[in-house]
Design a protein around this motif. Structure first.
Motif, mmCIF file in Angstrom:
data_model
loop_
_atom_site.group_PDB
_atom_site.id
_atom_site.type_symbol
_atom_site.label_atom_id
_atom_site.label_comp_id
_atom_site.label_asym_id
_atom_site.label_seq_id
_atom_site.Cartn_x
_atom_site.Cartn_y
_atom_site.Cartn_z
ATOM 1 N N ASP A 74 0.817 -1.217 0.000
ATOM 2 C CA ASP A 74 0.000 0.000 0.000
ATOM 3 C C ASP A 74 0.851 1.267 0.000
ATOM 4 N N LYS A 125 -8.144 -2.367 -0.915
ATOM 5 C CA LYS A 125 -7.516 -1.090 -0.579
ATOM 6 C C LYS A 125 -6.363 -0.793 -1.529
ATOM 7 N N THR A 126 -5.537 -1.802 -1.780
ATOM 8 C CA THR A 126 -4.401 -1.627 -2.688
ATOM 9 C C THR A 126 -4.872 -1.229 -4.077
ATOM 10 N N LEU A 176 -6.174 2.388 -4.178
ATOM 11 C CA LEU A 176 -5.074 3.360 -4.209
ATOM 12 C C LEU A 176 -4.479 3.456 -5.607
#
Length: 349
Positions: free
Chosen positions: A205, A268-269, A272
């Motif tokens: 991340d 989430k990764t 982003l």
């Protein structure tokens, strides 16, 4: 005769003595006044480098940014001087600067708006300046592409800022960083060197917001991975999928209690990463729109110039035609007057 010769020789000796004394005084004056030192490397000199106007002032014992240089300089070398403060007006008269090297100085203070006048700046070198902090406005310069921050005392807080500058290269080895800079979506960055810092933990991340990153140098950081998770394997898989070179090459030994294959990237990764791609798409559309408007304006300008030329040609032709017509009328009137005068003369005779 001998007396005259003796007097002459005496006068010559006096003149020589005065000249030597004057030269000695001038020499001492030059030694005492650094601004008069003229040997190579001890004062600013202007040159042309790849068609750019450059002012080179290395090792000139400068304590402030000189204000008597050509205001149109595009390259300024102030390395290895005694600069300690960069103020808001230090570069206010050098708005054409594209390349600025402040390396190897002792910059105790850099005021927040110090680099604001440098809207054309492409590269800034602050290597080995003992800097603890940087102005946040630096990361908003519209043309800044390369930033060199090696061997300073910068901490993580310096990089907690939004970046709008189109940086493609960031070098910050030998600082006091403990983690990857938190810039947020950063689509332009292609090369980042954070070697020889104090970074111990990294995760995917940290790099997902850099959707165009090609080279990441983390050499000589005390990085370790927890064997109870798959962070190391995920990082290597991400680097492979996005053609990213990571230094050093981490040795990911699977824990006997964790199965890391197949590698999966978290929501989430991917969020982003997509945020970075979206910002890149918007920038590309803005550039396309700007290019389109430039093309439209250019075409309109050319059309207006052509129209003006056509109207000017018509005006000039009409003017010449009217002038010829007027001359013909004047000539006809003159001929008529001549004939009338000749007729009157004949009648009188």
């Amino acid at each position: 005769m001998d007396m005259n010769l003796l007097i002459f020789h005496g006068l010559v000796l006096v003149c020589i003595s005065i000249a030597l004394q004057k030269s000695f005084v001038i020499g001492v004056g030059e030694l005492l006044d650094p601004s008069l030192i003229d040997h190579k490397g001890k004062r600013c000199h202007t040159t042309r480098e790849s068609s750019l106007l450059a002012a080179n002032c290395p090792e000139a014992n400068l304590e402030d940014v000189p204000q008597n240089l050509n205001s149109g300089i595009q390259i300024l070398d102030l390395t290895r001087n005694r600069l300690s403060d960069i103020r808001n007006n230090s570069f206010s008269r050098y708005t054409s600067l594209q390349y600025l090297d402040l390396g190897d100085n002792f910059l105790q203070t850099i005021e927040e708006g110090a680099f604001d006048p440098l809207q054309q700046l492409i590269a800034l070198d602050l290597t080995k300046t003992r800097s603890h902090t940087l102005p946040r406005s630096l990361f908003s310069l519209p043309n800044l592409q390369r930033l060199f921050l090696e061997n300073n005392k910068l901490t993580d807080s310096v990089f907690k800022t939004k970046v709008t500058a189109p940086l493609t290269l960031l070098r910050a080895p030998k600082n006091m960083l403990t983690k990857i800079p938190q810039f947020g979506p950063f689509p332009s960055l292609a090369y980042m060197n954070l070697s020889e810092n104090s970074i111990e933990k990294i995760s995917i991340d940290d790099f997902a917001p850099f959707c165009n990153l090609l080279t990441l140098d983390l050499s000589k950081n005390p990085i370790s991975f927890d064997s109870s998770n798959c962070d190391c394997q995920i990082l290597k898989a991400w680097a492979k999928e996005h053609n990213m070179t990571v230094k050093p090459t981490f040795n990911c030994e699977n824990s006997p209690y964790v199965n890391c294959f197949p590698v999966k990237f978290s929501n989430k990764t991917m969020t982003l990463f997509r945020d970075c791609e979206e910002m890149l798409r918007i920038r590309i559309e803005i550039e396309k729109a700007r290019s389109t408007w430039i093309l439209v304006v250019s075409c309109l300008s050319v059309a207006l110039v052509c129209l003006a030329l056509v109207l000017y040609c018509f005006h000039r032709r009409n003017k010449m035609r009217n002038r010829k017509l007027k001359k013909a009328q004047q000539l006809a009137a003159s001929n008529a007057n001549t004939e009338l005068l000749n007729g009157n003369v004949k009648e009188e005779t």
